[in-house]
Design an enzyme around this catalytic site. Structure first.
Site, PDB file in Angstrom:
ATOM      1  N   CYS A 180     -50.520  10.243   3.872  1.00  0.00           N
ATOM      2  CA  CYS A 180     -49.663  12.101   2.700  1.00  0.00           C
ATOM      3  C   CYS A 180     -49.055  11.211   1.772  1.00  0.00           C
ATOM      4  O   CYS A 180     -48.800  10.138   1.659  1.00  0.00           O
ATOM      5  CB  CYS A 180     -48.599  12.784   3.936  1.00  0.00           C
ATOM      6  SG  CYS A 180     -50.030  13.500   5.042  1.00  0.00           S
ATOM      7  N   HIS A 234     -45.384  16.581   0.944  1.00  0.00           N
ATOM      8  CA  HIS A 234     -44.256  16.766   1.899  1.00  0.00           C
ATOM      9  C   HIS A 234     -43.370  16.268   1.406  1.00  0.00           C
ATOM     10  O   HIS A 234     -43.584  14.866   0.580  1.00  0.00           O
ATOM     11  CB  HIS A 234     -44.482  16.753   3.880  1.00  0.00           C
ATOM     12  CG  HIS A 234     -45.006  15.677   3.657  1.00  0.00           C
ATOM     13  ND1 HIS A 234     -43.753  14.272   4.376  1.00  0.00           N
ATOM     14  CD2 HIS A 234     -46.238  14.499   3.739  1.00  0.00           C
ATOM     15  CE1 HIS A 234     -44.534  13.616   4.432  1.00  0.00           C
ATOM     16  NE2 HIS A 234     -45.548  13.618   4.620  1.00  0.00           N
TER      17      HIS A 234
END
Length: 308
Positions: free
Chosen positions: A212, A196
């Site tokens: 992440c 992301h």
């Protein structure tokens, strides 16, 4: 919310084969049997410059720590005007399948191999904090999410609560969202790992996330528009990459390994050698002294170590 986020984050001569420093760095794929791509850039700090290293790194689409490794001793916050630094745009491709997305955690780079195109696009990334490591995996993209919301997991909420920060149950989409404007969910485990963006100005090329993979806003926007649901994603961790090029040149590229415990010195932490690297390092055509020198220096730059 800006305050919470800040707490969370705690003039050029180019000799490189790249298409545009304002966009992601694209390289033609090397011929069969070759892994070497690109060339480095020598950048002279302007005499009136007040730029920090992150500003230069962002301009040339490289990670912050990659700049530090390539330029030991540099002042990261105010590089000396008139000095020359290396922009690390030359690298060895990971020794794995050239398909979809390949992430090498140790060098903090994401390699994207567009299907049917003879090129690779390289993005600098931020990865999981120490103790909240981004896991190794071979998986795929299960979902493409524009304008994502962020639902902090119980462990994340607990961690920030211990630091005096109360996170909302759901962080709405928008300019303040720490996940940025685009997210790619990975089909791994329960789907909690994503690639992301970010709304922060710092952290790419560092260990900053809760597991992440984080990209700069322009980079995730570009990647989001290129990849398809179901594309292959492989996450590896190679601190040492080697290559014997078709013309016989022998290269090694050494990065500092990821620390596992607080206080470990990644400049001296032992790096295990896999079988292919061992065979390379002991081959008669490898200059052992040069190989050891690069093992110790850990510059992240491909360096020739063949015997002349």
């Amino acid at each position: 919310m800006r305050r919470i986020l800040s707490f969370i984050l705690v003039s050029v001569m180019s000799i490189g084969t790249i298409f545009n420093t304002a966009q992601a760095t694209e390289y033609p794929l090397p011929p069969e049997g070759s892994r070497l791509i690109g060339e480095n850039i020598i950048y002279k700090i302007p005499d009136d410059s007040t730029m920090d290293l992150e500003t230069i790194a962002a301009k040339y689409k490289v990670g912050f720590y990659a700049m530090l490794q390539a330029n030991p001793g540099i002042d990261a916050w105010l590089p000396k005007p008139g000095s020359e630094i290396i922009i690390p745009h030359q690298m060895l491709l990971p020794d794995t399948k050239r398909e979809g997305i390949v992430v090498n955690l140790t060098e903090m780079r994401l390699f994207y191999f567009p299907k049917g195109q003879n090129k690779v696009i390289v993005y600098p990334i931020g990865i999981g904090l120490q103790g909240i490591d981004t896991p190794l995996m071979t998986t795929s993209i299960s979902q493409k999410i524009p304008n994502p919301t962020w639902t902090p997991t119980p462990s994340i909420r607990k961690r920030y609560a211990a630091q005096g920060v109360t996170l909302p149950a759901v962080w709405p989409a928008g300019p303040d969202n720490p996940m940025g404007e685009f997210a790619l969910r990975l089909a791994y485990g329960s789907g909690t790992y994503l690639i992301h963006g970010t709304n922060a100005d710092f952290g790419i090329g560092l260990r900053v996330s809760s597991g992440c993979i984080r990209l700069r806003p322009d980079d995730i926007k570009a990647l989001f528009g290129k990849v398809a649901k179901g594309e292959r994603v492989q996450i590896i961790s190679e601190a040492i990459k080697v290559s014997v090029e078709p013309d016989g040149r022998r290269y090694v590229e050494v990065h500092e390994p990821l620390s596992k415990r607080e206080g470990e010195d990644t400049k001296t932490l032992p790096i295990p050698l896999n079988q292919s690297v061992k065979a390379f390092s002991t081959h008669p055509n490898t200059d052992t002294a040069l190989f050891e020198e690069q093992y110790k220096r850990r510059s992240g730059l491909p360096t020739q170590v063949g015997r002349l």
